[in-house]
Design an enzyme around this catalytic site. Structure first.
Site, mmCIF file in Angstrom:
data_model
loop_
_atom_site.group_PDB
_atom_site.id
_atom_site.type_symbol
_atom_site.label_atom_id
_atom_site.label_comp_id
_atom_site.label_asym_id
_atom_site.label_seq_id
_atom_site.Cartn_x
_atom_site.Cartn_y
_atom_site.Cartn_z
ATOM 1 N N ASP A 167 0.892 -1.172 0.112
ATOM 2 C CA ASP A 167 -0.004 -0.081 0.021
ATOM 3 C C ASP A 167 0.852 1.309 0.083
ATOM 4 O OD1 ASP A 167 -1.982 2.146 0.819
ATOM 5 O OD2 ASP A 167 -3.380 0.529 1.300
ATOM 6 N N ILE A 168 0.541 2.049 -1.056
ATOM 7 C CA ILE A 168 1.270 3.261 -0.846
ATOM 8 C C ILE A 168 1.367 4.398 0.390
ATOM 9 C CG2 ILE A 168 2.278 4.080 -3.458
ATOM 10 C CD1 ILE A 168 -0.573 5.562 -3.856
ATOM 11 N N GLN A 194 -14.285 2.442 1.795
ATOM 12 C CA GLN A 194 -13.823 1.851 0.621
ATOM 13 C C GLN A 194 -13.501 3.196 -0.210
ATOM 14 O OE1 GLN A 194 -16.062 -0.976 -1.679
ATOM 15 N NE2 GLN A 194 -14.571 -1.449 -2.934
ATOM 16 N N HIS A 217 -10.328 -5.689 -2.430
ATOM 17 C CA HIS A 217 -9.129 -5.881 -1.880
ATOM 18 C C HIS A 217 -9.085 -6.194 -0.556
ATOM 19 C CE1 HIS A 217 -10.071 -1.656 -1.961
ATOM 20 N NE2 HIS A 217 -9.319 -1.680 -0.643
ATOM 21 N N HIS A 244 -6.700 -5.868 2.826
ATOM 22 C CA HIS A 244 -5.656 -5.352 3.580
ATOM 23 C C HIS A 244 -4.675 -6.314 4.548
ATOM 24 C CE1 HIS A 244 -6.694 -1.082 2.711
ATOM 25 N NE2 HIS A 244 -7.803 -1.316 2.609
#
Ligand code: 5GP
Ligand code: ZN
Length: 144
Positions: free
Chosen positions: A32-33, A95, A101, A103
């Protein structure tokens, strides 16, 4: 069918960069960025589905297995005090990307992380270093 407006479809297709830690026929996992904690990874199906409700069974099962493998690697590489799997559906659940996705979220006692954490860009070099460790741990756990 990829959605041309979907950022995760673009990552799956390699059209925009991502720091990947795992890929197989049905899923990919990448850093994750905006990591909520160091070692924060996202697991996504290659096929586009906006949320849990729309997920085909095979892709859902594949994401669950990949999330387990990534969680094991994160446990080994990041040595957190815990790991949460978090999966959001809809705006009330925060979201922000409409491509399913999961996490994989390393947790530390006292990190005070709440479910709707804010997005803060991480340091790319630190994220890359973490990814390297997680990839090594993925390879090690592949062997067992
Ligand atoms: P959500 O808020 O939908 O549960 O989670 C979406 C996640 O995707 C966020 O944690 C956000 O930081 C991450 N994200 C959004 N855009 C990108 C991107 O272009 N690359 C990566 N690696 N992560 C992204
Ligand atoms: Zn998509």
């Amino acid at each position: 069918m990829p959605d041309p407006t979907c950022i995760f479809c673009k990552i799956v297709a390699g059209e925009i960069p991502a720091i990947r830690v795992h890929e197989d026929d049905r899923t990919i996992a990448f850093m994750d960025i905006n990591p909520a904690n160091p070692g924060h990874v996202l697991v996504v199906p290659r096929g586009h589905a906006p949320d849990l409700y729309a997920m085909p069974a095979d892709d859902l099962a594949a994401c669950a297995l990949t999330a387990q493998r990534v969680a094991r690697a994160v446990r080994r590489a990041v040595t957190p005090e815990g790991v949460n799997l978090v999966q959001a559906n809809g705006p009330g659940a925060a979201q922000s990307v409409m491509h399913f996705h999961v996490h994989v979220l390393p947790r530390f006692q006292g990190d005070d992380l709440k479910l709707n954490w804010g997005l803060t860009p991480g340091d790319l070099e630190a994220i890359s270093e973490m990814a390297e460790k997680i990839r090594d741990a993925m390879a090690a756990s592949d062997a067992t």
